[in-house]
Enzyme design. Sequence first.
Site, PDB file in Angstrom:
ATOM      1  CG  ASP A  37      -0.247  -0.160   2.500  1.00 31.39           C
ATOM      2  OD1 ASP A  37       0.981  -0.348   2.473  1.00 31.39           O
ATOM      3  OD2 ASP A  37      -0.898  -0.093   3.553  1.00 31.39           O
ATOM      4  CG  HIS A 240      19.718   2.440 -20.990  1.00 33.46           C
ATOM      5  ND1 HIS A 240      18.766   1.950 -21.842  1.00 33.46           N
ATOM      6  CD2 HIS A 240      20.075   3.638 -21.493  1.00 33.46           C
ATOM      7  CE1 HIS A 240      18.556   2.813 -22.816  1.00 33.46           C
ATOM      8  NE2 HIS A 240      19.338   3.850 -22.631  1.00 33.46           N
ATOM      9  CG  ASP A 257      22.915  10.398 -18.411  1.00 34.44           C
ATOM     10  OD1 ASP A 257      22.242  11.384 -18.062  1.00 34.44           O
ATOM     11  OD2 ASP A 257      22.767   9.799 -19.489  1.00 34.44           O
ATOM     12  CG  ASP A 268      19.470  13.783 -20.424  1.00 34.22           C
ATOM     13  OD1 ASP A 268      20.337  13.231 -19.724  1.00 34.22           O
ATOM     14  OD2 ASP A 268      18.963  13.258 -21.436  1.00 34.22           O
ATOM     15  CG  HIS A 347      24.357   6.716 -27.648  1.00 34.53           C
ATOM     16  ND1 HIS A 347      24.423   8.088 -27.769  1.00 34.53           N
ATOM     17  CD2 HIS A 347      25.333   6.375 -26.761  1.00 34.53           C
ATOM     18  CE1 HIS A 347      25.376   8.547 -26.971  1.00 34.53           C
ATOM     19  NE2 HIS A 347      25.952   7.533 -26.355  1.00 34.53           N
ATOM     20  CG  HIS A 351      17.000  12.777 -26.158  1.00 37.92           C
ATOM     21  ND1 HIS A 351      16.462  13.501 -25.125  1.00 37.92           N
ATOM     22  CD2 HIS A 351      18.130  12.207 -25.659  1.00 37.92           C
ATOM     23  CE1 HIS A 351      17.226  13.351 -24.046  1.00 37.92           C
ATOM     24  NE2 HIS A 351      18.249  12.586 -24.347  1.00 37.92           N
ATOM     25  CG  HIS A 358      14.333   9.980 -24.115  1.00 47.28           C
ATOM     26  ND1 HIS A 358      14.598   8.645 -24.131  1.00 47.28           N
ATOM     27  CD2 HIS A 358      15.483  10.563 -23.702  1.00 47.28           C
ATOM     28  CE1 HIS A 358      15.854   8.428 -23.740  1.00 47.28           C
ATOM     29  NE2 HIS A 358      16.403   9.582 -23.475  1.00 47.28           N
ATOM     30  CD  GLU A 381      22.237  11.941 -24.962  1.00 50.00           C
ATOM     31  OE1 GLU A 381      22.654  11.056 -24.200  1.00 50.00           O
ATOM     32  OE2 GLU A 381      21.053  12.317 -24.979  1.00 50.00           O
ATOM     33  CE1 TYR A 385      29.152   5.598 -23.432  1.00 48.50           C
ATOM     34  CE2 TYR A 385      28.752   5.708 -25.793  1.00 48.50           C
ATOM     35  CZ  TYR A 385      28.549   6.205 -24.518  1.00 48.50           C
ATOM     36  OH  TYR A 385      27.743   7.311 -24.353  1.00 48.50           O
ATOM     37  NE  ARG A 402      25.472   9.537 -21.967  1.00 52.52           N
ATOM     38  CZ  ARG A 402      25.509   8.304 -21.487  1.00 52.52           C
ATOM     39  NH1 ARG A 402      26.145   7.355 -22.145  1.00 52.52           N
ATOM     40  NH2 ARG A 402      24.937   7.995 -20.346  1.00 52.52           N
ATOM     41  CD  GLU A 404      22.538  13.755 -21.964  1.00 55.28           C
ATOM     42  OE1 GLU A 404      22.852  12.956 -21.062  1.00 55.28           O
ATOM     43  OE2 GLU A 404      21.480  13.681 -22.618  1.00 55.28           O
TER      44      GLU A 404
HETATM   45  N1  GLY Z   1      19.585  10.065 -19.579  1.00 56.09           N
HETATM   46  C1  GLY Z   1      18.978   9.552 -20.730  1.00 56.09           C
HETATM   47  C2  GLY Z   1      19.594  10.076 -21.934  1.00 56.09           C
HETATM   48  O1  GLY Z   1      20.675  10.609 -21.897  1.00 56.09           O
HETATM   49  O2  GLY Z   1      19.011  10.054 -22.985  1.00 56.09           O
HETATM   50 MN    MN Z   2      21.438  11.579 -20.190  1.00 59.83          MN
HETATM   51 MN    MN Z   3      19.955  12.351 -23.065  1.00 57.91          MN
END
Ligand code: GLY
Ligand code: MN
Ligand code: MN
Length: 434
Positions: A37, A240, A257, A268, A347, A351, A358, A381, A385, A402, A404
């Site tokens: 609950d 991820h 991140d 982000d 990737h 976005h 996103h 970003e 890797y 990375r 970003e």
């Molecule tokens: N943190 C998710 C992305 O960078 O898209």
């Molecule tokens: Mn991110």
């Molecule tokens: Mn992102």
Amino acid sequence: MIKPAEYQRRRRQLMRHAGDDSILIISAAPERVRSHDTHFPYRQDSDLWYLSGFNEPEAVLVLVPGRAAGEALLFCRERHPEREMWDGARLGPEGAVEQLGLDDAFDIADIDDILPGLMEGRNRVYYHFGRDPDFDLRLMGWLNRVRAKVRLGAHPPHEFLQLGHLLNEMRLFKSRDEIRLMRRAAEIAGEAHERAMRATRPGLHEYAIEAELLYGFRRHGAVPAYEPIVGGGSNACVLHYRANQAPLQDGDLLLIDAGAEWQGYASDITRSFPVNGRFSAAQRALYQVVLEAQQAAIDAARPGHSWEAPHAAAVEVLTEGLLAHGLLKGTLKRCIANGDYKRFYMHRTGHWLGLDVHDVGDYKIDGSPRLLEAGMVLTVEPGLYIAPDAKVAAKWRGIGIRIEDDVLVTGKGNEVLSPHAPKEVDEIEALMAG
Ligand code: GLY
Ligand code: MN
Ligand code: MN
């Protein structure tokens, strides 16, 4: 804060696009059980939030363009002193009308009696069909109530359209007040990244650094916009990664991140830096490549450029760097055309960003990448890797990087909304030495 007048403007704009023979139905996010609950922290549906600023579950916003007795209606929970003593204050229908600038509001318990009558006589229903099966069924029930009265002369709606088609395009272009909130979301996150950088040292665990981030967000009233990724060493190569459990090793990089959500708007941000405060030669070499790729991509995020331009710019610089350091072989042209770089950069470069991390908005129009326009916000970003078992020289293996940032496209170029946390090698090393 978004003012009631802006919510009103958004609702009017949406109704104008939808037309006078339509009805638009937007439901609140349900509360979600975490265990038994207890619930997950409540997060309002982005569209309901965008159109009303109303932050409670069990609510439905109904827009009925051209309706003389009121166009913007909210169904929500009635005030209930006893329940409010347990669960917190409710705005109630009267409060909603007063504070949110709606035309009228009703007890959510009466929606089955009232909504069919509002649908009657309208041709088109705009709604997020298929998003919430329970609500889909209720909507069908209301529709069938109108259909059952056809012989009495009722006119049920006969066109059913995706609300996102109209609304996503509006949400893609940020207003001055939205940009102000997004700048603040990025500022809070940037400060938290800096705090995390200062706190990092060998022997601490990833979760201890996550705690610094969360503290950095909450001390300003923000929440995480998504689960922070805190990945030391080769954990940075797990795109991820969310376990955030491992100890931090001397000589490794740490990739963070993490973005803050401020009044519904996300930031982000990713930074990558050495656990011990000093880049090794190999780390520095690849870091410099990613940083240059990011700068090239940011420079390409300009009005009139294709949405794909930042990605193309990043891929070119990353591939050049991979060739220069012997991680790829061949010519730049062939490595890009064959997609060889995808071994190390798998990737996309960004976005849309807004109420959702996103965020909504089409990336293509009639099959072609759309052009960037003032008011759009996107992330930039790039990363590299190098998997721990990659067939490359040992010194590169297990490096994940990375960088970003969040970028607003302006009339003349762009504005980086997230300049706060350092990303130049010298700045990072100075900060960590201090
Ligand atoms: N943190 C998710 C992305 O960078 O898209
Ligand atoms: Mn991110
Ligand atoms: Mn992102």
